[in-house]
Enzyme design. Structure first.
Site, PDB file in Angstrom:
ATOM      1  N   TYR A 135      37.861 -36.339  53.054  1.00 39.57           N
ATOM      2  CA  TYR A 135      37.672 -35.050  53.716  1.00 39.57           C
ATOM      3  C   TYR A 135      38.537 -33.981  53.054  1.00 39.57           C
ATOM      4  CZ  TYR A 135      38.271 -31.286  57.096  1.00 39.57           C
ATOM      5  OH  TYR A 135      38.361 -30.052  57.677  1.00 39.57           O
ATOM      6  N   SER A 182      41.143 -26.382  55.092  1.00 39.50           N
ATOM      7  CA  SER A 182      41.903 -27.200  56.031  1.00 39.50           C
ATOM      8  C   SER A 182      43.289 -27.508  55.488  1.00 39.50           C
ATOM      9  CB  SER A 182      41.155 -28.511  56.293  1.00 39.50           C
ATOM     10  OG  SER A 182      41.974 -29.447  56.958  1.00 39.50           O
ATOM     11  N   LYS A 219      37.518 -30.505  50.752  1.00 45.17           N
ATOM     12  CA  LYS A 219      37.958 -29.148  51.063  1.00 45.17           C
ATOM     13  C   LYS A 219      38.670 -28.505  49.875  1.00 45.17           C
ATOM     14  CE  LYS A 219      36.353 -28.377  55.148  1.00 45.17           C
ATOM     15  NZ  LYS A 219      35.347 -27.304  55.350  1.00 45.17           N
TER      16      LYS A 219
END
Length: 334
Positions: free
Chosen positions: A141, A117, A145
């Site tokens: 988050y 991402s 990643k």
């Protein structure tokens, strides 16, 4: 060889299944259906319901389906939720990936494609983000990643697996209405949800250092994201074992939040009803995040085909299919 697509019943995953299958690549899907929809997976595609934390089931699946390549999309992906529940995100996104990679390393898998991402970059202060832009994620988050990229790269090098990490930017649109994003965590469906219940879209901050004061993002059609996976998957099979590739997946063009909301109002027919209301900035929103898209063009010969209007129009068609009783624009009901 069979490609196992984890998270293949999700919004992006179902499009990746469609792209690989349409190009003649044998595929299978592994999904826990926590957010995915079984109906998105074609009936003739092998499907296994399971968690990436279940190492035994993963090993059986890889063996039973003769899997030689994995496209890993299964993950938790809500930024706000990751801040509230960081341990959930580290368990699902990092421990789940670790468990999958252990199974992959023991199973003769030749290629591993990781769904990453643009969140790995955090708040980049550059006109165009490249793969060499420093990665400074600002939420759990994004951290998971980035950690995932490190794990994939190191595992591939240690076990002779060709690997790639795909850093998506803002994904929207739908290849077919049935595969549309029905959640409301991304900007486009979020605006649809507001409009169809008679509420005004919200702009969080209009005092950024951008052309119109609102945040600028690189929006990419999900069908283009899927075709990028196909290009990467095929490229990995021709690469030396243990090599790694990291690419940004975007159009290389920025669209402001205000411009996107105006376009949504135009495409959907809501027009003036789509006039947004202003709210204070949200913590952690960078002013501008736009991909250069040069490396993926050079390395894979890939570039996006769809424009922003196509994204909105296809997403709206899917939203209407999924919400038949939702309020429609006044102009369309007279």
């Amino acid at each position: 060889m069979t490609w196992l697509i984890t998270g293949g019943a999700g919004f992006i995953g179902a499009h990746v299944v469609r792209a690989l299958r349409g190009a003649g690549e044998p595929v299978a899907v592994y999904d826990d259906l926590s957010t995915g929809d079984r109906s998105r997976v074609p009936a003739d595609v092998p499907f296994v319901r399971g968690s990436t934390l279940d190492g035994a089931l993963l090993r059986r699946t890889l063996a039973d389906l003769s899997v030689r390549g994995v496209v890993h999309l299964a993950a938790k992906k809500q930024v706000a939720e990751s801040v509230e529940r960081p341990l959930l995100y580290y368990r699902e996104n990092v421990q789940g990936l670790e468990t999958l990679l252990e199974a992959v390393a023991d199973s003769g898998v030749r290629a591993f494609l990781f769904s990453s991402s643009a969140a790995v970059y955090g708040m980049p202060d550059v006109p165009m983000v490249t793969e060499t832009t420093p990665c400074v994620p600002i939420n759990p988050y994004g951290e998971t990643k980035l950690a995932g990229e490190w794990m994939v790269r190191a595992t591939g090098k240690a076990h002779g697996i060709a690997t790639a990490s795909m850093r998506y930017f803002n994904v929207a649109g739908a290849a077919t209405p049935e595969l549309a994003d029905t959640g409301v965590s991304n900007l486009v469906p979020m605006v649809f949800e507001k409009l169809t219940r008679g509420a005004a879209p919200v702009i969080f901050g209009d005092d950024y250092d951008t052309e119109d004061g609102t945040c600028v993002r690189d929006f990419i059609h999900v069908d283009d994201v899927a075709s990028a996976h196909l290009a990467a998957a095929r490229a990995l099979l021709g690469r030396e074992p243990g090599t790694d590739l990291t690419v940004d997946v975007g159009r290389g063009e920025g669209v402001s939040v205000r411009e996107m909301i105006e376009l949504i109002g135009e495409v959907t027919g809501y027009g003036a009803e789509a006039a947004p209301v202003l709210a204070p900035r949200r913590a952690g929103d960078p002013a501008r995040v736009v991909a250069s898209a040069e490396r993926i063009r050079t390395e894979l010969g890939w570039s996006a085909r769809h424009d922003v209007r196509e994204m909105v129009a296809s997403a709206w068609e899917g939203w209407c299919l999924a919400h038949p009783g939702a309020r429609r624009p006044a102009a369309a009901s007279t």
